[in-house]
Design an enzyme around this catalytic site. Structure first.
Site, short mmCIF file in Angstrom:
data_model
loop_
_atom_site.label_atom_id
_atom_site.label_comp_id
_atom_site.label_asym_id
_atom_site.label_seq_id
_atom_site.Cartn_x
_atom_site.Cartn_y
_atom_site.Cartn_z
CE LYS A 1 -4.26 -1.54 0.11
NZ LYS A 1 -4.57 -2.57 1.08
CE LYS B 1 -4.75 -9.08 -3.58
NZ LYS B 1 -5.43 -8.90 -2.34
CE LYS C 1 -13.31 -5.08 -2.74
NZ LYS C 1 -13.44 -4.95 -1.29
P1 TYM Z 1 -10.39 -7.46 1.57
O1 TYM Z 1 -11.53 -6.54 1.68
O2 TYM Z 1 -9.20 -7.07 0.76
O3 TYM Z 1 -10.86 -8.85 1.01
C1 TYM Z 1 -11.90 -9.55 1.66
C2 TYM Z 1 -11.70 -11.03 1.60
O4 TYM Z 1 -11.60 -11.47 0.25
C3 TYM Z 1 -10.41 -12.21 0.09
N1 TYM Z 1 -9.85 -11.96 -1.25
C4 TYM Z 1 -9.43 -12.93 -2.05
N2 TYM Z 1 -9.40 -14.26 -1.90
C5 TYM Z 1 -8.92 -14.98 -2.94
N3 TYM Z 1 -8.50 -14.43 -4.12
C6 TYM Z 1 -8.51 -13.09 -4.29
N4 TYM Z 1 -8.12 -12.56 -5.43
C7 TYM Z 1 -8.99 -12.27 -3.24
N5 TYM Z 1 -9.17 -10.92 -3.07
C8 TYM Z 1 -9.69 -10.75 -1.84
C9 TYM Z 1 -9.45 -11.71 1.15
O5 TYM Z 1 -8.47 -12.67 1.44
C10 TYM Z 1 -10.40 -11.48 2.29
O6 TYM Z 1 -10.65 -12.68 2.98
N6 TYM Z 1 -8.19 -7.17 5.91
C11 TYM Z 1 -9.32 -7.73 5.25
C12 TYM Z 1 -10.65 -7.31 5.87
C13 TYM Z 1 -10.72 -7.56 7.31
C14 TYM Z 1 -10.83 -8.82 7.95
C15 TYM Z 1 -10.84 -8.55 9.34
C16 TYM Z 1 -10.91 -10.13 7.48
C17 TYM Z 1 -10.67 -6.62 8.28
N7 TYM Z 1 -10.76 -7.21 9.53
C18 TYM Z 1 -10.95 -9.59 10.27
C19 TYM Z 1 -11.02 -11.14 8.41
C20 TYM Z 1 -11.04 -10.87 9.79
C21 TYM Z 1 -9.26 -7.26 3.83
O7 TYM Z 1 -8.67 -6.29 3.50
O8 TYM Z 1 -9.96 -7.94 3.01
#
Ligand code: TYM
Length: 329
Positions: A111, A194, A197
């Site tokens: 980031k 990957k 967004k």
């Molecule tokens: P975020 O919003 O980036 O993504 C949410 C979830 O989607 C999964 N993900 C993917 N899995 C497989 N392939 C991909 N290309 C892919 N893109 C996204 C992410 O692994 C995630 O599970 N930090 C987290 C949000 C969060 C969270 C938490 C998750 C905040 N607090 C506590 C679990 C527990 C995040 O940025 O996810």
């Protein structure tokens, strides 16, 4: 019964990576576990502090959770900022989180590279807030994609450190979870990396079928293999990775065989991919359109969710205050 928790940042519509990495697992787990699924709106501030879109983004993710099949009568759905106890735990955990380890996190480095004009402290302490989300409910399992593995490792370290520092056995060490399989990474449609967004390489759960077909048809391919049983280049392997999750094993085997025999027709593979993605996403898109205007229903879901999540949060934060030495006069 295990406690399961996961969340997704509210930075826009959900894509196939979010669905297969986190949401689908969660939906399958909700029936046998004590489940919390939340919308990480505080986390969205690290990259997108825009008051004009914040609420709309939260609403979109909420509707997508519901449309995808999280049942608020079984699982608890809540908005992160509705449960202020998480901020308190975040602050407490930050006192035991070290600058060096936070700055070394892959997501922070990524980031910081992407937004050099906004390397804020929230970005640095992103893993502590995530640990607070998880430890607030003392979760056992956290369904997430592969990219979150390091954050889970840090959560376990913070939990252990807290227990050791205060000489207690209070926090559990939560595990990243993918229904008995390895954590997955859904690739983007642009050949490498990957699906994400901010990468502009996504198929969204709410994309119209025509849009999905167009995106699939544009995916990078080549003139085809020239040697039998050859190793697939990354951009082709990526299409097979998506095929594996959206299609049946027979379909996967068929195209794999065609590849091995050097007879693969990429046009057919892309049509198959588009058809199978559309099959998965159509019910979600239709249900999304039904519920997104039902203000009363959405209000009820988040209000009841916040109440249940707060009750669970208090079971953690009250003893944590005591353990740390806070006492009423
Ligand atoms: P975020 O919003 O980036 O993504 C949410 C979830 O989607 C999964 N993900 C993917 N899995 C497989 N392939 C991909 N290309 C892919 N893109 C996204 C992410 O692994 C995630 O599970 N930090 C987290 C949000 C969060 C969270 C938490 C998750 C905040 N607090 C506590 C679990 C527990 C995040 O940025 O996810």
């Amino acid at each position: 019964m295990d406690t399961v928790l996961s969340g997704i940042r509210s930075t826009g519509n959900l894509h196939l990576g979010n669905y297969y990495g986190a949401l689908r697992n969660f939906i399958r787990m909700q029936h046998e576990n004590n489940c919390f699924f939340f919308i990480a709106d505080y986390h969205s501030l690290t990259t997108q502090p825009d008051p004009k879109t914040l609420h709309e983004n939260v609403k979109e993710v909420l509707c997508e959770y519901l449309a995808a099949g999280i049942d608020p009568n079984i699982a608890t759905i809540y908005v992160q900022s509705d449960v202020k106890e998480v901020i308190e735990l975040y602050l407490m955990l930050n006192m035991h989180a070290y600058m060096g380890e936070l700055a070394k996190t892959t997501s922070f480095k990524e980031k910081a590279r992407k937004q050099p004009e906004n390397v804020n402290a929230g970005l640095l302490t992103y893993p502590t807030l995530m640990a607070a989300d998880i430890l607030l409910h003392n979760a056992d399992k956290v369904p997430v994609g592969k990219d979150q593995e390091q954050h889970l490792e840090m959560t376990r370290r913070f939990a252990r450190r807290f227990n050791n520092f205060y000489g207690v056995d209070f926090f559990k060490e939560p595990q990243a979870y993918n229904y008995g399989h390895e954590l997955i990474k859904i690739p983007g449609l642009d050949g490498s990396g990957k699906m994400g967004k901010s990468e502009g390489n996504c198929v969204y759960l709410c994309d119209e079928p025509k849009v999905i077909e167009k995106k699939m048809m544009k995916a990078l391919t080549d003139s085809g293999p020239t040697e039998m049983n050859s190793v697939k280049p990354e951009y082709i392997e990526n299409l097979f990775t998506i095929l594996k999750v959206v299609s049946t094993p027979d379909t996967y085997d068929y195209f794999n065989e065609e590849w091995n025999k050097c007879e693969i027709r990429y046009g057919d593979l892309k049509k198959q991919l588009a058809a199978d993605v559309i099959k998965v996403t159509t019910p979600i898109r239709e249900r999304y359109n039904e519920i997104s205007n039902d203000k009363a229903y959405l209000h009820k879901v988040v209000t009841e969710g916040a109440e249940k999540a707060r009750a669970s949060a208090l079971k953690t934060i009250v003893p944590v205050r005591e353990i740390m030495g806070f006492k009423p006069f």
